[in-house]
Design a protein around this motif. Structure first.
Motif, short mmCIF file in Angstrom:
data_model
loop_
_atom_site.label_atom_id
_atom_site.label_comp_id
_atom_site.label_asym_id
_atom_site.label_seq_id
_atom_site.Cartn_x
_atom_site.Cartn_y
_atom_site.Cartn_z
N PHE A 16 1.34 -2.41 26.42
CA PHE A 16 2.68 -2.72 25.92
C PHE A 16 2.66 -4.02 25.13
CE2 PHE A 16 3.14 -0.29 29.84
CZ PHE A 16 3.90 0.78 29.39
N PHE A 17 3.44 -4.03 24.06
CA PHE A 17 3.52 -5.21 23.21
C PHE A 17 4.97 -5.61 23.10
CE2 PHE A 17 -0.42 -3.18 22.29
CZ PHE A 17 -1.30 -4.22 22.04
N GLN A 18 5.25 -6.87 23.25
CA GLN A 18 6.62 -7.35 23.34
C GLN A 18 7.28 -7.49 21.98
OE1 GLN A 18 6.47 -10.96 25.61
NE2 GLN A 18 6.27 -9.89 27.57
N THR A 19 6.55 -7.77 20.94
CA THR A 19 7.17 -8.03 19.64
C THR A 19 6.76 -6.99 18.61
OG1 THR A 19 5.37 -9.41 18.79
CG2 THR A 19 7.05 -10.50 20.15
N THR A 24 2.81 -4.01 15.08
CA THR A 24 2.30 -3.77 13.73
C THR A 24 0.83 -4.16 13.62
OG1 THR A 24 4.50 -4.20 12.83
CG2 THR A 24 2.67 -4.25 11.29
N ALA A 25 0.45 -5.26 14.27
CA ALA A 25 -0.95 -5.69 14.24
C ALA A 25 -1.85 -4.63 14.87
CB ALA A 25 -1.11 -7.02 14.97
N ASP A 33 -9.05 -0.09 10.88
CA ASP A 33 -10.36 -0.35 11.49
C ASP A 33 -10.91 0.86 12.23
OD1 ASP A 33 -10.01 -2.90 10.52
OD2 ASP A 33 -9.33 -3.74 12.44
N GLU A 34 -10.01 1.55 12.95
CA GLU A 34 -10.48 2.65 13.78
C GLU A 34 -10.27 4.02 13.13
OE1 GLU A 34 -8.47 2.22 17.51
OE2 GLU A 34 -9.06 0.10 17.73
N GLY A 35 -9.44 4.06 12.08
CA GLY A 35 -9.21 5.33 11.40
C GLY A 35 -8.36 6.31 12.18
N THR A 36 -7.53 5.81 13.10
CA THR A 36 -6.65 6.68 13.88
C THR A 36 -5.20 6.48 13.45
OG1 THR A 36 -6.43 5.03 15.65
CG2 THR A 36 -8.22 6.64 15.85
N ARG A 37 -4.38 7.47 13.74
CA ARG A 37 -2.98 7.44 13.35
C ARG A 37 -2.18 6.58 14.33
NH1 ARG A 37 0.01 10.99 10.26
NH2 ARG A 37 2.25 10.98 10.67
N PRO A 38 -1.48 5.52 13.88
CA PRO A 38 -0.77 4.62 14.80
C PRO A 38 0.65 5.08 15.10
CG PRO A 38 -0.67 3.72 12.59
CD PRO A 38 -1.46 5.00 12.49
N SER A 39 0.80 6.32 15.51
CA SER A 39 2.14 6.87 15.78
C SER A 39 2.85 6.08 16.87
CB SER A 39 2.01 8.34 16.20
OG SER A 39 1.42 9.11 15.17
N GLY A 40 4.14 5.80 16.63
CA GLY A 40 4.94 5.09 17.62
C GLY A 40 4.88 3.58 17.50
N LEU A 41 3.92 3.07 16.74
CA LEU A 41 3.80 1.62 16.59
C LEU A 41 4.55 1.13 15.36
CD1 LEU A 41 0.04 1.19 17.54
CD2 LEU A 41 2.04 0.58 18.93
N VAL A 42 4.53 1.91 14.30
CA VAL A 42 5.33 1.63 13.10
C VAL A 42 6.02 2.93 12.70
CG1 VAL A 42 3.90 -0.27 12.24
CG2 VAL A 42 3.34 2.08 11.60
N GLY A 43 7.00 2.84 11.82
CA GLY A 43 7.75 4.01 11.42
C GLY A 43 6.91 5.03 10.69
N GLU A 44 7.34 6.29 10.75
CA GLU A 44 6.60 7.37 10.10
C GLU A 44 6.56 7.18 8.58
OE1 GLU A 44 4.31 10.71 9.66
OE2 GLU A 44 4.81 9.59 11.49
N ALA A 45 7.64 6.63 8.01
CA ALA A 45 7.66 6.39 6.56
C ALA A 45 6.57 5.41 6.15
CB ALA A 45 9.02 5.88 6.12
#
Length: 417
Positions: A16-19, A24-25, A33-45
């Motif tokens: 869990f990240f508070q901010t 985003t980081a 770096d890892e080539g994976t999809r960061p779903s849920g961390l930033v918006g889909e757009a």
């Protein structure tokens, strides 16, 4: 502390990240770096924009240059978007005045992402990136400067906010921006309104502010583009008429609904897919709606979905005459009954009986008239009521004598066989 099978200690993965900055980081780490999809961390757009930028072989560490398009293209864009600039003239001034106490800048782009209006920054501004970007002719489309709010709106047509490290290029991570679309009467993207800040954050809901002003500009643009159309103004509350929440619709001479703004689509439930006539969208006939510009009072109407709305109408010709001024002098008697519309307020006192008689004559004939017939009848009956006096009739209609002469001459020219 968790251990590997060989007994070596590992660092626990933070779940869990508070901010937003931390999320985003992590999203950038997973994506770049890892080539994976960061779903849920930033918006889909934002994720989709990152994917497009990566597919275009852009690299996050590259430098960005805010280059202006050629002078001929900038000039062409300004000419092509004269109506958009006219529609936004007052609202851009109001928006910039509202943001004067902040470090925010306002940008208006065309449908391709080329800046056609920008807040002028003072020479001492400590915003080097925005100072370079805030110039007419600069292309801020996604293909030029990567992920950014107006660039995403140009690509998707949907409002968007991009903050800090959500920008694809690392050199733009000091900027925060929120943008909203402006559409034309064809439902196509006409422009993008953006508010941006550099080396700081928004301390207000920037998306709501830019959305409100974009809606107001869009409403003005729709009306500017609706010459020779009956424009309907309606809402579930009369106090919302004339505000950004006002619902608008354009109707042509045959009774076809040409366009609905966002508020109108939500109220009517009509998504403008295919051809729609006024009776199916508004539950009444064209001749009854044509009476609205002659009414000095807001009327009520029940839509086919059962919702009751308060409604008024306006009718502007290609030569700029607004015929609601001509009918405003018809005040010696209440308007002719127009069921199912009902009068919402008391009628003003009499002022001009001869013109009132002419307007009543028009009202009796409206059921036989098309939109164009309605305007021509209004001219002819007003002229007759004024005893053929062009100057008097022009004053009653609120137009110039020259314009009235031109319309009369045009009406008298026989059509070619």
């Amino acid at each position: 502390m968790p251990h590997t099978p060989h007994g070596q200690a590992t660092t626990p993965r933070q779940l869990f990240f508070q901010t937003a900055e931390q999320r985003t980081a992590l999203a950038r780490q997973r994506f770049f770096d890892e080539g994976t999809r960061p779903s849920g961390l930033v918006g889909e757009a934002v994720i989709q924009s990152w994917l497009r930028c990566a597919s275009a072989r852009q690299r996050p560490g590259d430098m960005v240059s805010f280059e202006q398009v050629t002078r001929s293209r900038a000039h062409a864009s300004l000419n092509r978007n004269r109506q958009l600039l006219q529609a936004g003239n007052l609202e851009l001034t109001h928006m910039e005045a509202a943001l004067a106490g902040t470090d925010c800048r306002v940008l208006l782009t065309d449908a391709q992402g080329v800046v056609i209006h920008a807040t002028q920054l003072p020479p001492t501004s400590q915003q080097p990136l925005l100072k370079t970007a805030s110039r007419v002719g600069v292309n801020i489309a996604e293909s030029h400067i990567g992920t950014n709010a107006p660039g995403i709106v140009v690509r998707t047509g949907e409002a968007c906010t991009v903050t800090g490290a959500e920008h694809f290029f690392q050199c733009l991570q000091s900027i925060h921006c929120a943008a909203a679309p402006i559409r034309d009467i064809h439902g196509q993207l006409a422009g993008v309104l953006d508010v941006s800040i550099e080396a700081g954050q928004f301390h207000f809901d920037a998306a709501s502010v830019v959305g409100m002003y974009a809606t107001t500009i869009e409403n003005r643009l729709l009306q500017l583009q609706s010459v020779e159309h009956l424009v309907l103004h309606f809402q579930a509350s009369p106090t919302l008429l004339g505000t950004p929440m006002e619902a608008l619709a354009g109707v042509d001479a045959s009774g076809r609904v040409l366009w609905l703004n966002g508020a109108a689509r939500r109220l009517t439930g009509c998504r403008m897919e295919g051809r729609h006539m006024v009776d199916e969208v508004f539950g009444t006939t064209l001749d009854r709606l044509l009476a609205l510009p002659r009414q000095s009072q807001v009327q009520t109407q029940h839509l086919p979905n059962g919702l009751g709305v308060w409604m008024k109408g306006s009718l502007t010709t290609r030569d700029g005459a607004d015929f609601k001024h001509g009918v405003a002098v018809s005040r010696s008697a209440p308007p002719a009954p127009v069921e199912p519309l009902s009068v919402a307020t008391d009628a003003p006192e009499a002022q001009a009986a001869p013109i009132a008689a002419a307007m009543d004559a028009v009202g009796d004939a409206v059921s036989q008239a098309t939109l164009l017939d309605h305007k021509q009848r209004l001219i002819e009956t007003t002229l007759a009521a004024c005893g053929g006096n062009i100057a008097k009739a022009a004053r009653a209609l609120g137009v110039s004598r020259g314009m009235l002469y031109r319309r009369l001459q045009k009406a008298r020219v026989p059509e070619s066989p």
